[in-house]
Design an enzyme around this catalytic site. Structure first.
Site, PDB file in Angstrom:
ATOM      1  N   GLU A 432       0.827  -1.204   0.000  1.00  0.00           N
ATOM      2  CA  GLU A 432       0.000   0.000   0.000  1.00  0.00           C
ATOM      3  C   GLU A 432       0.864   1.257   0.000  1.00  0.00           C
ATOM      4  O   GLU A 432       0.725   2.153   0.844  1.00  0.00           O
ATOM      5  CB  GLU A 432      -0.967  -0.023   1.188  1.00  0.00           C
ATOM      6  N   GLU A 508      -3.853  -9.015  -0.236  1.00  0.00           N
ATOM      7  CA  GLU A 508      -4.434  -8.820   1.094  1.00  0.00           C
ATOM      8  C   GLU A 508      -5.942  -8.771   0.947  1.00  0.00           C
ATOM      9  O   GLU A 508      -6.468  -8.029   0.113  1.00  0.00           O
ATOM     10  CB  GLU A 508      -3.899  -7.541   1.730  1.00  0.00           C
TER      11      GLU A 508
END
Length: 815
Positions: A432, A508
């Site tokens: 991220e 994820e």
């Protein structure tokens, strides 16, 4: 002939390295010409800064003496005012000093001596005899320093380490503080294989044959030309010789990179079901008519396998298509903190495997070497992740401050250390990353991918992207081989519309929230907690609990069932990594203080499964499953939702006190069935049937008042090595042996024997009781005590007592 004799010798000869010192005895293991010694024992520790802490003459006699690995934060007190914040675990950081005095024998003079740190959190500075060896800011990277020029051979030497975790927040989760991984003292000859100096790859692999390619980097610091032979032998699991190769070696005062090739007939392939491991033992040996001189011996793990990611068919291992069924996990070990322990890691992997998990993502940093060793042995696929940020910050004092100067060195060290592990099949260069939407990613992503591919071209590279649309500059750069999606399960089906011909991995997923043993009614509506990640969360339960029905998720996530329904539908979805396998310290979404640990795990912080564990077990394994919940202690007349996860059956019938409440069947893509039942005390019974025949029966009884304690040790036979652990489950039962689901009794622990209580826990995300204690309150009927052996064999008696309850004792045997 001497050469043949040398080749046929066993790969390693165990030796004993004895360093005589007033403070300790150092044990190690040797491999002809190389000694690797466990350097964990008898360090002196001081919490707080020390002026001149690196000076040899400093008197550290009053410092605490301890063994590594060590995490000082886990020993501290929880407070919302600790600078780590509740998101970082609400435990203290600070500065700590470690010192150790030791003796290197005179016989080592003329050799090279190194110290290897597997990980120090964070900003470590190391000195030997007052000389600064270096500084490493990254708390997760392994590193080495040479000690040779500064040692007093035959005399006292002092190594000092300053660890600075005082400037916080520097992490979005609990980091721990200290020398929390193992330390090794390595002695080699001046001609030796370099640190992380072998690289093994397998090519043209099939069930019939495999080509194995080995590269060996040799350093010669002797000041003269060395003529020798490089002998590499491949052994199978039973230590039988499978293949060997001899290469002549002539190396000046420099380095040489030697390559060797082997062909193995009918290899045993490494897989998640059968993780077969070979090893390559490489020796540098010089021969004359009288002696064989071994300069060095070095062992490299070898797992022979081939795998592929296909844009349409997904992931295959050894030619067989399969889903990667993975979890993300942070590095803490619950009440043990960040201090690495091999048995604790093994227990976690055993529990993950028991519900069908076959993969680990090392979120969001290089893991402990022991984790990769275990994944090799136990058959887990690994996504080996490097960074949580690049040049832009997530936390005020995180790695972005050091990225420009250190990213190349850190990433190279990670790949060099980990590239021989057969379990590692994916490199992740970021999670991220804030720059994923910025043009700077067009520069950085190719640079990082280039560093990885310069050292290993056999594995794909990915990044975990929380903004995986076409504006993502990391994806646009073309640097990554697998396009990683964090969440966005609603976009999975149309992935190829967005990225035609590309390969998918769900880096994820999910982020379902549960408190073990807590249930809110009704269960058939979804709660979005929090509804916005960027706004304070003011809803929720007064006690900071979350219902365990798999119906609570944050705005960015989804429930476990919703994500798996999509994943199982499409072949091109190669696999998933659920957030998370275990609860972890810090990041207590949806709450903040007084919560101090996460709610995301399939298994809680103490290692007790939540109910969703059984959904995965019913879907991901061949085990026959029938799991009904919740408990059966409620207010009279209350409507209670009863769920069942099951497999290998057509239907389930539910009974209350002998009366049928009806038969339920899964239809469509259902993963559970439900009855809404008016509560009355007694017995709830579920019966699963296949073709009219009973498959399994499960019962839940209304529990009475707490009456006794039950202890269940996961292992009673232990090693008296000072490191082995027994995890003892503490149950609060009524007089009939039923778990009391709301029991919170305070339980006291007592040990007799050569052991210590290493930690206690109960899985409660809100508890502020210390982890280092000889007591623990039960949480929803359960608690945990972790017993660690010392180095003396014998029986260990563990007793649990609580006011008004029948006590319990378990006896362990350490050998």
């Amino acid at each position: 002939m001497p050469a043949i004799k040398a080749f046929l010798k066993k790969a390693a000869t165990v030796v004993c390295l004895l360093f005589v010192t007033l403070l300790f005895t150092l044990k190690g293991f040797g491999q002809n010409g190389r000694t690797v010694a466990d350097f964990d024992k008898d360090w002196h520790f001081n919490l707080g800064d020390v002026s001149g802490g690196e000076q040899t003459k400093l008197n550290d006699a009053g410092w605490r003496v301890l063994n590594l690995p060590h995490d000082w934060s886990i020993e501290g007190k929880f407070s919302k005012d600790n600078p780590a914040t509740p998101e970082g675990g609400a435990l203290p950081g600070g500065i700590g000093w470690y010192r150790k005095t030791f003796t290197v024998p005179v016989s080592s003079k003329g050799k090279l001596v190194y110290i290897d740190f597997d990980g120090v959190y964070q900003k470590s500075t190391v000195w030997i005899n007052g000389h600064q060896l270096g500084f490493r800011p990254n708390g997760y990277i392994s590193f080495r320093y040479e000690l040779t020029p500064y040692l007093n051979f035959g005399g006292a030497n002092t190594i000092a380490v300053k660890v600075d975790n005082s400037v916080q927040p520097n992490s979005r989760w609990y980091s721990g503080s200290g020398i929390y991984r193992n330390v090794w003292l390595v002695t080699t000859n001046k001609t030796a294989i370099d640190h992380w100096g072998t690289y093994v790859t397998t090519t043209e692999v099939s069930s019939e044959s495999a080509l194995v390619h080995l590269q060996v980097l040799i350093k010669n610091n002797s000041g003269k030309t060395v003529k020798a032979g490089l002998y590499s032998t491949i052994y199978d699991e039973k230590n039988n010789v499978i293949a060997h190769k001899v290469s002549p070696l002539e190396i000046g005062d420099t380095s040489a990179n030697i390559e060797q090739d082997f062909k193995i007939t009918k290899p045993s392939l490494w897989s998640t079901q059968r993780p077969y491991l070979y090893k390559i033992v490489t020796k540098i040996t010089q021969h004359d008519e009288f002696n064989d001189i071994a300069y060095d011996t070095y062992t490299t793990p070898l797992g022979i396998r081939y795998f592929n990611f296909d844009a349409d068919k997904g992931f295959s291992l050894n030619g067989k298509y399969m889903k990667i069924l993975g979890v993300c996990d942070h590095h803490d070990l619950g009440s043990l903190g960040a201090a690495v322990n091999t048995r604790a890691l093994e227990r976690q992997l055993e529990m993950l495997r028991s519900f069908g998990c076959n993969a680990i993502r090392t979120s969001h940093n290089p893991p402990a070497p022991e984790l990769l060793d275990l994944c090799d042995k136990m058959g887990f696929i690994v996504m080996d992740e490097a960074f949580d940020c690049w040049e832009w910050k997530k936390a005020k004092y995180d790695y972005h401050l050091f990225f420009k100067e250190w990213h190349k060195r850190d990433l190279e060290d990670q790949v060099l250390r980990d590239r021989n592990h057969p379990s590692v099949m994916i490199w992740s260069i970021g999670n991220e990353i804030p720059q994923q939407g910025d043009t700077s990613a067009l520069r950085l992503a190719p640079e990082l991918a280039g560093i990885v591919h310069s050292l290993d071209k056999t594995r794909p590279i990915t990044t975990a992207n929380d903004r995986p649309d076409t504006s993502n500059k990391i994806i646009k750069s073309g640097a990554i081989d697998l396009i990683g999606y964090n969440y966005h399960e609603f976009d999975y089906a149309t992935f190829h519309d967005r990225y035609p011909g590309k390969k998918f991995i769900a880096t994820e997923t999910t982020s379902g929230l549960e408190t073990r043993g807590h249930y809110d009614m009704p269960s058939d509506s979804i709660r979005i907690w929090p509804a916005r990640w960027d706004r304070p969360f003011k809803e929720g339960n007064p006690d900071n609990s979350v219902s365990a029905y798999d119906n609570v998720r944050p705005a960015w996530g989804s429930t476990h069932e919703a994500t798996w329904k999509v994943m199982k539908k499409y072949d091109f979805l190669s696999g998933m990594f659920i957030w998370t396998g275990f609860d972890y310290m810090g990041e207590p979404t949806p709450y903040s203080w007084p919560s101090r640990s996460s709610y995301f795990g399939i298994i809680d912080l103490a290692g007790f499964p939540k109910d969703i564990y059984y959904m995965y077990q019913s879907e991901w394994t061949d085990k026959t499953v029938l799991h009904i919940f919740p408990h059966w202690n409620w207010e009279p007349g209350k409507l209670v939702d009863v769920w069942a996860f099951y497999n290998h059956a057509d239907e389930v019938e539910l009974y209350l006190n002998g009366k049928s409440l009806g038969v339920k069947k899964k239809t469509g893509d259902d993963l559970h069935i439900m009855w809404r039942v008016k509560y009355e005390p007694g017995t709830l019974k579920a019966v699963s049937r296949k073709d009219g025949k009973v498959v399994l029966t499960r019962e839940i009884h209304t529990a009475g008042a707490p009456a006794k304690i039950e202890l269940i040790a996961d292992r009673k036979a232990l090693k008296a090595d000072g490191k082995d652990l027994s995890f003892i489950t503490v149950k609060i039962l009524d007089k009939d042996g039923n778990l009391v689901p709301n029991a919170d009794n305070l339980v006291n622990f007592k040990l007799n024997g050569e052991a210590v209580i290493a930690g206690v826990d109960n899985g409660d995300e809100v508890s502020h009781d210390p982890f280092k204690a000889d007591y623990r309150k039960a949480f929803n009927g359960l608690a945990l005590a972790i017993v660690q052996t010392k180095e003396k064999a014998g029986n260990i008696t563990f007793t649990a007592t609580s006011n008004g309850l029948q006590s319990a004792t378990v006896v362990l045997d350490a050998k």
